[in-house]
Structures are given as C-alpha cells and as structure tokens.
Scaffold this motif. Structure first.
Motif, PDB file in Angstrom:
ATOM      1  N   ARG A   5       0.927  -1.268   0.026  1.00  0.00           N
ATOM      2  CA  ARG A   5      -0.193   0.055   0.100  1.00  0.00           C
ATOM      3  C   ARG A   5       0.852   1.272   0.091  1.00  0.00           C
ATOM      4  N   PHE A   6       1.941   1.321   0.838  1.00  0.00           N
ATOM      5  CA  PHE A   6       2.700   2.282   0.796  1.00  0.00           C
ATOM      6  C   PHE A   6       3.334   2.815  -0.423  1.00  0.00           C
ATOM      7  N   ALA A   7       4.017   1.575  -0.994  1.00  0.00           N
ATOM      8  CA  ALA A   7       4.591   1.835  -2.439  1.00  0.00           C
ATOM      9  C   ALA A   7       3.723   2.257  -3.532  1.00  0.00           C
ATOM     10  N   MET A 107      -6.823  -8.001  -2.848  1.00  0.00           N
ATOM     11  CA  MET A 107      -7.612  -6.977  -2.283  1.00  0.00           C
ATOM     12  C   MET A 107      -6.680  -6.485  -1.335  1.00  0.00           C
ATOM     13  N   ASP A 108      -6.269  -4.995  -1.849  1.00  0.00           N
ATOM     14  CA  ASP A 108      -5.990  -4.102  -0.513  1.00  0.00           C
ATOM     15  C   ASP A 108      -6.987  -3.003  -0.287  1.00  0.00           C
ATOM     16  N   ILE A 109      -6.760  -2.551   0.987  1.00  0.00           N
ATOM     17  CA  ILE A 109      -7.710  -1.871   1.575  1.00  0.00           C
ATOM     18  C   ILE A 109      -7.542  -0.191   1.468  1.00  0.00           C
ATOM     19  N   ASP A 110      -8.758   0.188   1.110  1.00  0.00           N
ATOM     20  CA  ASP A 110      -8.834   1.689   0.689  1.00  0.00           C
ATOM     21  C   ASP A 110      -9.579   2.159   2.047  1.00  0.00           C
ATOM     22  N   CYS A 111      -8.877   3.204   2.741  1.00  0.00           N
ATOM     23  CA  CYS A 111      -9.488   3.652   3.658  1.00  0.00           C
ATOM     24  C   CYS A 111      -9.698   5.172   3.710  1.00  0.00           C
ATOM     25  N   ASP A 112      -9.431   5.613   2.496  1.00  0.00           N
ATOM     26  CA  ASP A 112      -9.595   7.023   2.124  1.00  0.00           C
ATOM     27  C   ASP A 112     -11.126   7.759   2.407  1.00  0.00           C
ATOM     28  N   GLY A 113     -11.023   9.025   2.280  1.00  0.00           N
ATOM     29  CA  GLY A 113     -12.450   9.541   2.292  1.00  0.00           C
ATOM     30  C   GLY A 113     -12.835  10.276   3.780  1.00  0.00           C
ATOM     31  N   VAL A 114     -13.921  10.338   4.136  1.00  0.00           N
ATOM     32  CA  VAL A 114     -14.300  10.925   5.249  1.00  0.00           C
ATOM     33  C   VAL A 114     -13.442  10.434   6.547  1.00  0.00           C
ATOM     34  N   ARG A 115     -13.000  11.146   7.490  1.00  0.00           N
ATOM     35  CA  ARG A 115     -12.322  10.507   8.618  1.00  0.00           C
ATOM     36  C   ARG A 115     -13.227   9.909   9.714  1.00  0.00           C
ATOM     37  N   THR A 116     -12.956   8.781  10.022  1.00  0.00           N
ATOM     38  CA  THR A 116     -13.812   7.988  10.925  1.00  0.00           C
ATOM     39  C   THR A 116     -13.054   7.162  11.980  1.00  0.00           C
ATOM     40  N   GLY A 194      -6.859  -3.910  -8.012  1.00  0.00           N
ATOM     41  CA  GLY A 194      -7.117  -4.837  -6.854  1.00  0.00           C
ATOM     42  C   GLY A 194      -7.206  -4.046  -5.458  1.00  0.00           C
ATOM     43  N   GLU A 195      -8.223  -3.212  -5.423  1.00  0.00           N
ATOM     44  CA  GLU A 195      -8.366  -2.416  -3.971  1.00  0.00           C
ATOM     45  C   GLU A 195      -9.717  -2.256  -4.118  1.00  0.00           C
ATOM     46  N   ALA A 196     -10.071  -2.149  -2.749  1.00  0.00           N
ATOM     47  CA  ALA A 196     -11.703  -1.967  -2.191  1.00  0.00           C
ATOM     48  C   ALA A 196     -11.503  -1.227  -0.788  1.00  0.00           C
ATOM     49  N   SER A 197     -12.986  -0.744  -0.392  1.00  0.00           N
ATOM     50  CA  SER A 197     -13.023  -0.019   0.939  1.00  0.00           C
ATOM     51  C   SER A 197     -12.654  -1.195   2.062  1.00  0.00           C
ATOM     52  N   SER A 212      -2.459  -3.943   7.607  1.00  0.00           N
ATOM     53  CA  SER A 212      -1.793  -5.450   7.471  1.00  0.00           C
ATOM     54  C   SER A 212      -3.219  -6.240   6.880  1.00  0.00           C
ATOM     55  N   GLY A 213      -4.394  -5.517   6.431  1.00  0.00           N
ATOM     56  CA  GLY A 213      -5.294  -6.440   5.937  1.00  0.00           C
ATOM     57  C   GLY A 213      -5.239  -6.901   4.630  1.00  0.00           C
ATOM     58  N   GLY A 214      -6.228  -7.059   3.964  1.00  0.00           N
ATOM     59  CA  GLY A 214      -6.367  -7.639   2.633  1.00  0.00           C
ATOM     60  C   GLY A 214      -6.114  -9.066   2.537  1.00  0.00           C
ATOM     61  N   VAL A 215      -5.935  -9.487   1.090  1.00  0.00           N
ATOM     62  CA  VAL A 215      -5.784 -10.747   0.740  1.00  0.00           C
ATOM     63  C   VAL A 215      -4.667 -10.528  -0.550  1.00  0.00           C
ATOM     64  N   PRO A 216      -3.926 -11.828  -0.855  1.00  0.00           N
ATOM     65  CA  PRO A 216      -2.933 -11.653  -2.005  1.00  0.00           C
ATOM     66  C   PRO A 216      -3.393 -11.821  -3.167  1.00  0.00           C
ATOM     67  N   SER A 217      -4.524 -12.773  -3.372  1.00  0.00           N
ATOM     68  CA  SER A 217      -5.198 -13.167  -4.554  1.00  0.00           C
ATOM     69  C   SER A 217      -6.646 -13.739  -4.169  1.00  0.00           C
ATOM     70  N   GLY A 218      -7.217 -14.128  -5.252  1.00  0.00           N
ATOM     71  CA  GLY A 218      -8.751 -14.884  -5.075  1.00  0.00           C
ATOM     72  C   GLY A 218      -9.816 -14.023  -4.972  1.00  0.00           C
TER      73      GLY A 218
END
Length: 253
Positions: A5-7, A107-116, A194-197, A212-218
């Motif tokens: 995600r950082f990269a 799937m990598d995790i998109d946590c952008d948008g409104v602060r929660t 390959g990214e979702a909220s 640290s979340g998400g999954v590498p495939s599938g």
C-alpha cells in the motif's frame, strides 16, 4: 500488505502527476455514457430463490459459483495488464462482455475519504481525506461504512469511462463462497489494480485493517455496465440493483 500500500501510494502519486502533465491528446477525454435502460424494476423482484445470509444483499455459495462460472474466460478489453504489487509482473487484464467488465486480483484496503474511527491518519499512515467520487451532500465517501471498489485511473492501458463504468456503477465482488454488492467509489494508480474499501473487505470476511489487511489473491471484481446508484452512498439500493442485474447476467446464454 501495508508495504504494498505504501509503495502504491508513492507510485500512484508520481504516475498521476505524470499523467496530468501529458498533453491532452495523449489520454483522450471520454464523456461518461448515459445510463442505459434496464429490463427490470427492482420493485418487481419477488423471487427469493437466492439464499441470503444475515447481511442484507449478500448472495450465497451457489451464486458465487455461478458468477465465477460466467467470468471463467477472459476477452481482454484493456490495452495492457496491471500489477497487483510493486515489482510484480503486470499480469492482470481487464476483461469484458456485453454486460460486464471484470478482473481477478488481490484486495488491498482503501481507507480514504471522510475521517472515521476506523479510517484516519492514525490507523492508516497512507490516509487521504478524499475519494474520486462524492456522496450526495458533497462529502467524500465513507470507506468504513460504504462497500465500494477502486478502479484504475484512466490511462492508455484502460479507460473505464469508455466501457460503461463510472462513479456509482454497481459491482459484484466474489471471494470464496461469498458475493457482496458494491459501487465504484474511487480511482487508484494507473498501473495497479485490486483495491476496495474497508467496509467491502469486512463484508467479505477479509481483514479490513489498512496496515495489515487484505488478501494476496482470489478476489473477482465484476462491474455491471451502464448501471448507476444515486445517491452513491445508498448501499441498500446497490444491493437491490446488484441482485437484479446479476440475475440477468446469469440468465444470458
């Protein structure tokens, strides 16, 4: 997964800056298509044969298998392929039929948008307070509560706008024996897919932690062309429309 995600955050910023600097002729502007007519009315859907779990709008294992069977073969519509991780081979094509576009990735995790409480600069070192598309009150989307997927920003590789996809388009996301419905809610780097909220991952039983979340495939992402949920934040409507268009898609010969 947080290293990736950082990269991507760094690479994405550089790539988008480069794209912005390109002459207009390099990446032609394509006007989003108008919503097409649907051959159903959601109020008429009384068929309860699709098994639902405790979470509204969630299809069961039979539907997961059926949808995966419909997208088993790929007719590539992207000019090139995408990476799922920095340094990895670009081996993920965007595929298409008359009704859908789809891809199979991680799937990598998109946590952008409104602060929660779940998504902020403390929980996510790569947090950005914006999303490509906004909800009806003008605020950016809430990744912690709204299931949405991320599409690559338009480029020579693929321009989602030219294929009946826009912010608010309805998607089915399949992972294992689960299907969850979502909307297209954000755009990402032009080289990765390959990214979702946070909420999308949680709904699928995937660790939603942005570090640290998400999954590498599938994970299979299926976007239904010429659909749109308005307001974009109405997840119940996304689920209703998703179930309806999925039925039609499965009924196609």
């Amino acid at each position: 997964m947080h290293t990736r995600r950082f990269a991507l955050a760094l690479a994405g910023g550089a790539v988008l800056t480069a794209v912005a600097a390109m002459p207009a002729a390099a990446v032609p502007a394509v006007a989003p298509p108008e919503p097409g007519p649907w051959s159903y009315r959601t109020a008429d859907l009384t068929d309860d044969s699709w098994a639902k779990d405790a979470e509204g709008g969630a299809a069961g294992p039979a539907e997961a298998r059926a949808l995966l069977g419909k997208v088993e073969r790929c007719r590539q519509i992207s000019e090139g392929r995408y990476r799922t991780d920095p340094g990895a081979r670009a081996d993920v094509p965007v595929c298409g039929t008359d009704r859908v576009v789809f891809w199979k990735a991680d799937m990598d995790i998109d946590c952008d948008g409104v602060r929660t409480e779940e998504c902020n600069s403390r929980t996510d070192p790569w947090f950005h307070p914006t999303t490509a598309f906004r909800q009806s009150d003008g605020r950016h989307l809430n990744a912690a509560t709204l299931p949405f997927i991320v599409v690559p920003a338009p480029s020579r590789t693929w321009d989602y706008r030219a294929h009946g996809v826009r912010g608010g388009s309805v998607a089915a996301v399949v992972y294992g024996d689960r299907v969850r419905y979502a909307v297209v809610g954000d755009t990402g780097p032009t080289t990765a897919i390959g990214e979702a909220s946070y909420a999308m991952a949680k709904a699928l039983g995937i660790n939603p932690d942005p570090r640290s979340g998400g999954v590498p495939s599938g994970v299979t992402y299926i976007v239904f062309k010429d659909t749109r949920v308005s307001p974009i934040e109405d997840h119940a409507e996304a689920a209703r429309v998703g179930e309806a268009v999925a039925r039609e898609f499965l009924a196609d010969e």
